[in-house]
Design a protein around this motif. Structure first.
Motif, PDB file in Angstrom:
ATOM      1  N   ARG A 122      -0.065  12.034  27.160  1.00 43.40           N
ATOM      2  CA  ARG A 122       0.471  13.014  25.933  1.00 43.40           C
ATOM      3  C   ARG A 122       1.708  12.253  25.805  1.00 43.40           C
ATOM      4  O   ARG A 122       1.936  11.199  24.521  1.00 43.40           O
ATOM      5  N   GLU A 123       2.248  11.229  27.367  1.00 42.29           N
ATOM      6  CA  GLU A 123       3.499  10.292  26.762  1.00 42.29           C
ATOM      7  C   GLU A 123       3.258   8.993  26.078  1.00 42.29           C
ATOM      8  O   GLU A 123       3.800   8.719  25.185  1.00 42.29           O
ATOM      9  N   ALA A 124       1.957   8.428  26.267  1.00 42.56           N
ATOM     10  CA  ALA A 124       1.139   6.566  25.560  1.00 42.56           C
ATOM     11  C   ALA A 124       1.226   7.541  24.600  1.00 42.56           C
ATOM     12  O   ALA A 124       1.168   6.329  23.724  1.00 42.56           O
ATOM     13  N   LYS A 156       2.386   6.541  18.905  1.00 40.82           N
ATOM     14  CA  LYS A 156       2.737   7.082  17.678  1.00 40.82           C
ATOM     15  C   LYS A 156       3.881   7.369  17.171  1.00 40.82           C
ATOM     16  O   LYS A 156       4.457   6.959  16.060  1.00 40.82           O
ATOM     17  N   LYS A 157       4.902   7.095  17.858  1.00 38.90           N
ATOM     18  CA  LYS A 157       6.126   6.102  17.654  1.00 38.90           C
ATOM     19  C   LYS A 157       7.009   5.454  17.662  1.00 38.90           C
ATOM     20  O   LYS A 157       7.085   4.618  16.293  1.00 38.90           O
ATOM     21  N   ARG A 158       5.702   4.029  18.194  1.00 41.02           N
ATOM     22  CA  ARG A 158       6.109   2.995  17.233  1.00 41.02           C
ATOM     23  C   ARG A 158       5.067   2.828  16.508  1.00 41.02           C
ATOM     24  O   ARG A 158       5.861   1.671  14.828  1.00 41.02           O
ATOM     25  N   ARG A 208       5.733   1.419  10.484  1.00 44.10           N
ATOM     26  CA  ARG A 208       6.025   1.734   9.036  1.00 44.10           C
ATOM     27  C   ARG A 208       7.041   1.872   8.402  1.00 44.10           C
ATOM     28  O   ARG A 208       6.981   0.880   7.606  1.00 44.10           O
ATOM     29  N   LYS A 209       8.355   2.451   9.329  1.00 45.29           N
ATOM     30  CA  LYS A 209       9.595   2.461   8.456  1.00 45.29           C
ATOM     31  C   LYS A 209       9.538   1.077   8.406  1.00 45.29           C
ATOM     32  O   LYS A 209      10.731   0.482   7.016  1.00 45.29           O
ATOM     33  N   ALA A 210       9.987  -0.330   9.444  1.00 43.40           N
ATOM     34  CA  ALA A 210       9.808  -1.532   9.087  1.00 43.40           C
ATOM     35  C   ALA A 210       9.028  -2.370   7.913  1.00 43.40           C
ATOM     36  O   ALA A 210      10.375  -3.034   6.976  1.00 43.40           O
ATOM     37  N   GLN A 211       8.001  -1.798   7.767  1.00 40.68           N
ATOM     38  CA  GLN A 211       6.856  -2.527   6.080  1.00 40.68           C
ATOM     39  C   GLN A 211       7.629  -1.330   5.617  1.00 40.68           C
ATOM     40  O   GLN A 211       7.877  -2.738   3.526  1.00 40.68           O
ATOM     41  N   ARG A 212       8.069  -0.652   4.931  1.00 41.34           N
ATOM     42  CA  ARG A 212       8.921  -0.442   4.065  1.00 41.34           C
ATOM     43  C   ARG A 212       9.921  -0.530   3.855  1.00 41.34           C
ATOM     44  O   ARG A 212      10.534  -0.499   2.228  1.00 41.34           O
ATOM     45  N   GLU A 213      11.238  -0.944   4.522  1.00 44.89           N
ATOM     46  CA  GLU A 213      12.192  -1.814   4.239  1.00 44.89           C
ATOM     47  C   GLU A 213      11.854  -3.143   3.871  1.00 44.89           C
ATOM     48  O   GLU A 213      12.561  -3.876   3.110  1.00 44.89           O
ATOM     49  N   LEU A 214      10.871  -4.104   4.779  1.00 48.90           N
ATOM     50  CA  LEU A 214      10.167  -5.061   4.853  1.00 48.90           C
ATOM     51  C   LEU A 214      10.414  -4.918   2.462  1.00 48.90           C
ATOM     52  O   LEU A 214      10.278  -6.369   1.680  1.00 48.90           O
ATOM     53  N   ASP A 215       8.912  -4.105   2.453  1.00 49.50           N
ATOM     54  CA  ASP A 215       9.028  -4.258   1.171  1.00 49.50           C
ATOM     55  C   ASP A 215       9.800  -3.402   0.308  1.00 49.50           C
ATOM     56  O   ASP A 215      10.067  -4.260  -1.064  1.00 49.50           O
ATOM     57  N   ARG A 216      10.861  -2.736   0.425  1.00 55.02           N
ATOM     58  CA  ARG A 216      11.980  -2.875  -0.635  1.00 55.02           C
ATOM     59  C   ARG A 216      12.940  -3.433  -0.924  1.00 55.02           C
ATOM     60  O   ARG A 216      13.095  -4.506  -1.784  1.00 55.02           O
ATOM     61  N   ALA A 217      13.223  -4.667   0.537  1.00 50.71           N
ATOM     62  CA  ALA A 217      14.063  -5.797   0.522  1.00 50.71           C
ATOM     63  C   ALA A 217      12.933  -7.126  -0.885  1.00 50.71           C
ATOM     64  O   ALA A 217      14.141  -7.711  -1.224  1.00 50.71           O
ATOM     65  N   ARG A 218      11.936  -6.914  -0.370  1.00 53.69           N
ATOM     66  CA  ARG A 218      10.882  -8.005  -0.971  1.00 53.69           C
ATOM     67  C   ARG A 218      11.454  -7.282  -3.105  1.00 53.69           C
ATOM     68  O   ARG A 218      10.819  -8.463  -3.566  1.00 53.69           O
ATOM     69  N   ARG A 219      10.667  -6.382  -2.926  1.00 51.28           N
ATOM     70  CA  ARG A 219      11.492  -5.883  -4.080  1.00 51.28           C
ATOM     71  C   ARG A 219      12.318  -6.023  -5.134  1.00 51.28           C
ATOM     72  O   ARG A 219      13.070  -5.970  -6.066  1.00 51.28           O
ATOM     73  N   GLU A 220      14.026  -5.818  -3.712  1.00 48.51           N
ATOM     74  CA  GLU A 220      15.134  -6.402  -4.585  1.00 48.51           C
ATOM     75  C   GLU A 220      15.164  -8.443  -4.707  1.00 48.51           C
ATOM     76  O   GLU A 220      15.552  -8.660  -5.381  1.00 48.51           O
ATOM     77  N   ALA A 221      14.325  -8.381  -4.212  1.00 49.61           N
ATOM     78  CA  ALA A 221      14.580 -10.424  -3.894  1.00 49.61           C
ATOM     79  C   ALA A 221      13.711 -10.311  -5.116  1.00 49.61           C
ATOM     80  O   ALA A 221      14.153 -11.842  -5.908  1.00 49.61           O
ATOM     81  N   GLU A 222      12.513  -9.776  -5.905  1.00 49.12           N
ATOM     82  CA  GLU A 222      11.596 -10.421  -6.740  1.00 49.12           C
ATOM     83  C   GLU A 222      12.807  -9.981  -7.928  1.00 49.12           C
ATOM     84  O   GLU A 222      12.880 -10.432  -9.144  1.00 49.12           O
ATOM     85  N   LYS A 223      13.162  -8.681  -7.937  1.00 50.28           N
ATOM     86  CA  LYS A 223      14.196  -8.648  -9.503  1.00 50.28           C
ATOM     87  C   LYS A 223      15.587  -9.224  -9.178  1.00 50.28           C
ATOM     88  O   LYS A 223      15.902 -10.078 -10.750  1.00 50.28           O
TER      89      LYS A 223
END
Length: 183
Positions: free
Chosen positions: A128-130, A135-137, A142-157
């Motif tokens: 269960r801990e594993a 799940k946490k990893r 996903r959080k890092a990917q969303r941040e990366l996508d947001r940064a990419r969109r800002e760079a494109e703008k």
């Protein structure tokens, strides 16, 4: 004697208790033989036990070493007494002289089935801990990917704005040149 049952019993030739025996015994009643178990299944008497850590027990009034060993460790055997002596040799000089309030360290003895159940429970906890860590990893990924996508969109703008500004700058320069030529 005077009762009808007594008269019937005496008439049958078996004496006074013949009728009483006939009333109690019945061929339909199951007979229990010595050593036969009836009713619920009882646990085996001599299940193998294994040590699983230690427990601390406070000696109460009237407690003896034998009582505590039988209650918490298992059978009152020399092997179990030696285990208790080994665990308490530093703190208690004579285990035969117990007084209320003393704290004894006793081996925690469990059956093999209980040990298996504990091992299974521990394995399930680890699994269960594993799963929770996985799940946490994934959530962090996903959080890092969303941040990366947001940064990419800002760079494109920012790139589009820079391109637009450069085009507007070129148009302004060409307008200035045209003004200078015509002017």
């Amino acid at each position: 004697l005077g009762s009808l049952a007594t008269a019937v019993a005496l008439q049958g030739g078996g004496g006074l208790f013949a009728g009483l025996g006939a009333a109690i015994w019945s061929p339909r009643r199951p007979r229990v033989r010595p050593g036969q178990r009836i009713g619920a299944r009882l646990p085996p008497m001599n299940e193998d036990k294994v040590a699983s850590g230690t427990i601390e027990v406070v000696v109460g009034p009237g407690d003896s070493l034998g009582h505590l060993v039988c209650k918490y460790v298992g059978d009152y055997t020399e092997e179990n007494l030696e285990r208790v002596r080994e665990l308490n040799k530093a703190s208690i000089a004579d285990l035969e002289l117990l007084s209320p309030g003393m704290v004894l360290v006793l081996p925690r003895m469990i059956t093999l089935n209980e040990a298996q159940a504990e091992a299974d429970a521990e394995r399930k906890d680890i699994e269960r801990e594993a799963r929770d860590e996985e799940k946490k990893r994934r959530l962090e990924e996903r959080k890092a990917q969303r941040e990366l996508d947001r940064a990419r969109r800002e760079a494109e703008k920012a790139m589009r704005r820079a391109v637009r500004a450069a085009k507007e700058g070129e148009q302004a320069d060409s307008a200035d040149v045209a003004k200078g030529v015509l002017g």
